[in-house]
Design an enzyme around this catalytic site. Structure first.
Site, PDB file in Angstrom:
ATOM      1  N   VAL A  25     -14.400 -36.458  45.172  1.00  0.00           N
ATOM      2  CA  VAL A  25     -13.226 -36.995  45.862  1.00  0.00           C
ATOM      3  C   VAL A  25     -12.654 -38.158  45.055  1.00  0.00           C
ATOM      4  O   VAL A  25     -11.445 -38.233  44.784  1.00  0.00           O
ATOM      5  CB  VAL A  25     -13.569 -37.450  47.309  1.00  0.00           C
ATOM      6  CG1 VAL A  25     -12.356 -38.092  47.966  1.00  0.00           C
ATOM      7  CG2 VAL A  25     -14.062 -36.273  48.123  1.00  0.00           C
ATOM      8  N   PRO A 175      14.548  -8.027  34.019  1.00  0.00           N
ATOM      9  CA  PRO A 175      15.434  -6.876  34.182  1.00  0.00           C
ATOM     10  C   PRO A 175      15.340  -6.312  35.606  1.00  0.00           C
ATOM     11  O   PRO A 175      14.262  -6.200  36.164  1.00  0.00           O
ATOM     12  CB  PRO A 175      14.873  -5.859  33.185  1.00  0.00           C
ATOM     13  CG  PRO A 175      13.419  -6.216  33.046  1.00  0.00           C
ATOM     14  CD  PRO A 175      13.260  -7.679  33.393  1.00  0.00           C
ATOM     15  N   ASP A 198      25.396 -12.705  34.514  1.00  0.00           N
ATOM     16  CA  ASP A 198      25.571 -11.473  33.732  1.00  0.00           C
ATOM     17  C   ASP A 198      25.504 -10.257  34.637  1.00  0.00           C
ATOM     18  O   ASP A 198      24.881 -10.296  35.689  1.00  0.00           O
ATOM     19  CB  ASP A 198      24.397 -11.325  32.744  1.00  0.00           C
ATOM     20  CG  ASP A 198      24.739 -11.912  31.402  1.00  0.00           C
ATOM     21  OD1 ASP A 198      25.876 -12.350  31.220  1.00  0.00           O
ATOM     22  OD2 ASP A 198      23.846 -11.908  30.538  1.00  0.00           O
ATOM     23  N   LYS A 220      29.138  -8.311  31.369  1.00  0.00           N
ATOM     24  CA  LYS A 220      29.622  -7.445  30.298  1.00  0.00           C
ATOM     25  C   LYS A 220      29.236  -6.008  30.611  1.00  0.00           C
ATOM     26  O   LYS A 220      28.130  -5.751  31.042  1.00  0.00           O
ATOM     27  CB  LYS A 220      28.972  -7.843  28.972  1.00  0.00           C
ATOM     28  CG  LYS A 220      29.354  -9.216  28.525  1.00  0.00           C
ATOM     29  CD  LYS A 220      28.493  -9.630  27.377  1.00  0.00           C
ATOM     30  CE  LYS A 220      28.750 -11.082  27.029  1.00  0.00           C
ATOM     31  NZ  LYS A 220      27.678 -11.661  26.262  1.00  0.00           N
ATOM     32  N   GLY A 252      16.755 -10.260  31.635  1.00  0.00           N
ATOM     33  CA  GLY A 252      15.698 -10.310  30.624  1.00  0.00           C
ATOM     34  C   GLY A 252      15.469 -11.708  30.106  1.00  0.00           C
ATOM     35  O   GLY A 252      15.553 -12.676  30.857  1.00  0.00           O
ATOM     36  N   MET A 328      20.210  -1.516  24.005  1.00  0.00           N
ATOM     37  CA  MET A 328      21.609  -1.106  23.787  1.00  0.00           C
ATOM     38  C   MET A 328      21.646   0.133  22.892  1.00  0.00           C
ATOM     39  O   MET A 328      22.469   0.247  21.991  1.00  0.00           O
ATOM     40  CB  MET A 328      22.397  -2.263  23.137  1.00  0.00           C
ATOM     41  CG  MET A 328      22.400  -3.513  24.005  1.00  0.00           C
ATOM     42  SD  MET A 328      23.177  -4.936  23.234  1.00  0.00           S
ATOM     43  CE  MET A 328      21.813  -5.669  22.358  1.00  0.00           C
ATOM     44  N   GLY A 357      15.786   0.254  34.446  1.00  0.00           N
ATOM     45  CA  GLY A 357      14.375  -0.080  34.660  1.00  0.00           C
ATOM     46  C   GLY A 357      14.183  -1.143  35.727  1.00  0.00           C
ATOM     47  O   GLY A 357      15.025  -2.024  35.912  1.00  0.00           O
TER      48      GLY A 357
HETATM   49  N1  SAH Z   1      18.088 -10.347  26.926  1.00  0.00           N
HETATM   50  C1  SAH Z   1      17.870  -9.026  27.490  1.00  0.00           C
HETATM   51  C2  SAH Z   1      18.508  -7.942  26.662  1.00  0.00           C
HETATM   52  C3  SAH Z   1      20.008  -8.031  26.632  1.00  0.00           C
HETATM   53  S1  SAH Z   1      20.739  -6.710  25.742  1.00  0.00           S
HETATM   54  C4  SAH Z   1      16.376  -8.786  27.668  1.00  0.00           C
HETATM   55  O1  SAH Z   1      15.551  -9.567  27.180  1.00  0.00           O
HETATM   56  O2  SAH Z   1      16.031  -7.829  28.385  1.00  0.00           O
HETATM   57  C5  SAH Z   1      21.101  -5.561  27.013  1.00  0.00           C
HETATM   58  C6  SAH Z   1      20.180  -4.367  26.919  1.00  0.00           C
HETATM   59  O3  SAH Z   1      18.954  -4.649  27.547  1.00  0.00           O
HETATM   60  C7  SAH Z   1      20.683  -3.138  27.611  1.00  0.00           C
HETATM   61  O4  SAH Z   1      21.611  -2.426  26.833  1.00  0.00           O
HETATM   62  C8  SAH Z   1      19.402  -2.360  27.762  1.00  0.00           C
HETATM   63  O5  SAH Z   1      18.996  -1.787  26.551  1.00  0.00           O
HETATM   64  C9  SAH Z   1      18.431  -3.462  28.090  1.00  0.00           C
HETATM   65  N2  SAH Z   1      18.254  -3.631  29.528  1.00  0.00           N
HETATM   66  C10 SAH Z   1      18.464  -4.746  30.251  1.00  0.00           C
HETATM   67  N3  SAH Z   1      18.157  -4.549  31.538  1.00  0.00           N
HETATM   68  C11 SAH Z   1      17.710  -3.287  31.647  1.00  0.00           C
HETATM   69  C12 SAH Z   1      17.220  -2.493  32.704  1.00  0.00           C
HETATM   70  N4  SAH Z   1      17.102  -2.957  33.953  1.00  0.00           N
HETATM   71  N5  SAH Z   1      16.855  -1.219  32.425  1.00  0.00           N
HETATM   72  C13 SAH Z   1      16.951  -0.736  31.195  1.00  0.00           C
HETATM   73  N6  SAH Z   1      17.397  -1.445  30.155  1.00  0.00           N
HETATM   74  C14 SAH Z   1      17.774  -2.699  30.372  1.00  0.00           C
END
Ligand code: SAH
Length: 400
Positions: A25, A175, A198, A220, A252, A328, A357
């Site tokens: 303690v 994601p 985003d 975008k 992400g 992408m 995903g």
């Molecule tokens: N900074 C982000 C990536 C940005 S670029 C990261 O770290 O995840 C954007 C790309 O990320 C998309 O074109 C795809 O390839 C991927 N992405 C992001 N979210 C996603 C998701 N929920 N499912 C599948 N691909 C994903």
């Protein structure tokens, strides 16, 4: 009913605080006081390992003797936790005479001061006391702490920062699934005045924000940029210079193909405080959500992440061992397949495309370099999607 106590927070920096006792303690009290910057003296004939460590590293001063007269000299505060009622009592009597506040571990009712159970989240501190029942206080504290971390409580600042300049936090949202944001990111979101969001960020979290929070959609879509990067940079800086706390909520990780570095530079150039809160990147998490580990012992020990958007050097990518992850990569899928096979990757190499995903709409398409383009066309594969090339793809059959 007893008179209510008077709650108070103390700045103990550099002030002498005495801890009497050498057990766990006392050790916890000493460690907390050290973290708060106090000059801590421990009085005890013997000490437990944690206190011993604090003493040998110079964080506390240990007087290795029984409590005696004079030990409280010059102290602002004393904690007594000796496990011996007579000693604790003596310490509290001496403290009272010297007008030093004394916290007694053995008997809350006889104590002159109490240590609350504390939850902290950023600059918010919640201190809980519960009528001398420490477990009741910690249970309540834990619940409040969870809700603070979950962003469930209204923690938005009601005052401008002292110097009038706000801040920018680049927050990785993970994601798809809103549950993949970090605790720190969630808290900053709950504190934000402005959120620049985003399209691929966890947009469900925006619905939970205080209606007063300004949400700017800078989303975008593939091939379509509603707000150019320079404009996003300019907005981040302008809001922060107007004293706002800005969260740039990204999908992400901000620093993985996310242009986070450019945003940090823009803030720095304008003298705006900026921090980066890492996120769970889709490059790793989206394959994982489909049962594909990007590395696996005996299968792949390295992973390369690339933007399928850019003109890539297919010769060097084809020559790399291990897993290739393309973000992408939907639009340029045919070019990727041609590039990799032309430079020696076998046509039988497994390929997976995981769309949307970590969302309820997640869908996985599995093929090989020979078949994936046709499969993607048939199934009308759409962004956002992660393309995985390599033998780890086969693991989806057992891990998916
Ligand atoms: N900074 C982000 C990536 C940005 S670029 C990261 O770290 O995840 C954007 C790309 O990320 C998309 O074109 C795809 O390839 C991927 N992405 C992001 N979210 C996603 C998701 N929920 N499912 C599948 N691909 C994903």
């Amino acid at each position: 009913m007893s008179t209510p106590a008077y709650p108070l927070s103390l700045d103990v920096t550099g002030r002498r605080v005495v801890v009497v006792g050498g057990g766990p303690v006392a050790a916890r009290r000493a460690a907390a006081l050290v973290s708060a910057g106090a000059s801590v003296s421990v009085v005890a004939p013997a000490v437990c390992e944690d206190l011993h460590d604090l003493a040998t590293t110079g964080h506390v001063q240990w007087s290795a003797h029984d409590y005696s007269d004079g030990d409280l000299d010059g102290a602002w505060l004393v904690h007594t936790a000796t496990g011996d009622r007579a000693t604790d009592h003596q310490v509290s009597v001496d403290a009272e005479l010297s007008r030093v506040w004394c916290v007694r571990a053995d008997d809350a009712a006889l104590s002159a001061a109490w240590v609350p159970a504390v939850a902290r989240s950023g600059s918010v501190t919640v201190a809980v006391t519960a009528g001398g029942d420490p477990r009741r206080a910690t249970t309540l504290r834990d619940e409040i702490g969870l809700r603070l971390d979950a962003g469930d409580l209204p923690v938005r600042h009601r005052r401008l920062p002292v110097d009038g300049v706000g801040q920018v936090s680049l927050v990785g949202g993970g994601p798809g699934d809103p549950g993949l944001i970090s605790v720190r990111g969630r808290r900053l979101l709950a504190e934000a005045d402005v959120v620049l969001a985003d399209r691929l960020g966890p947009r469900a979290l925006l619905d939970e924000l205080d209606p007063e929070v300004e949400v700017v959609d800078v989303g975008k879509t593939a091939g379509h940029h509603p707000l150019p990067q320079e404009e996003i940079n300019r907005l981040l800086v302008a809001y922060a210079l107007a004293g706002r706390r800005v969260v740039r909520l990204k999908g992400g990780d901000p620093f993985v193909l996310g242009r986070g570095g450019e945003e940090v530079l823009a803030c720095r150039a304008a003298g705006v405080p900026v921090e980066v809160v890492p996120g769970v990147t889709s490059a790793v998490a989206v394959p994982a959500a489909a049962g594909i580990p990007v590395t696996q012992r005996g299968v792949s020990r390295q992973v390369t992440i690339a933007s399928g958007h850019e003109g890539l050097d297919w010769a060097s990518l084809a020559a790399l061992e291990g897993t290739l992850v393309l973000l992408m990569g939907v639009e340029g899928l045919a070019a990727a397949v041609t590039g990799l096979t032309a430079h020696g990757r076998p046509a039988t190499t497994p390929v997976a495309i995981v769309e949307s995903g970590c969302t309820p709409a997640q869908r996985t398409t599995i093929g090989t370099l020979a078949t994936i383009v046709e499969l993607a066309r048939e199934r009308e594969v759409r962004p956002p999607a992660v393309v995985v090339v390599g033998d780890v793809v086969d693991l989806h059959a057992i891990l998916g």
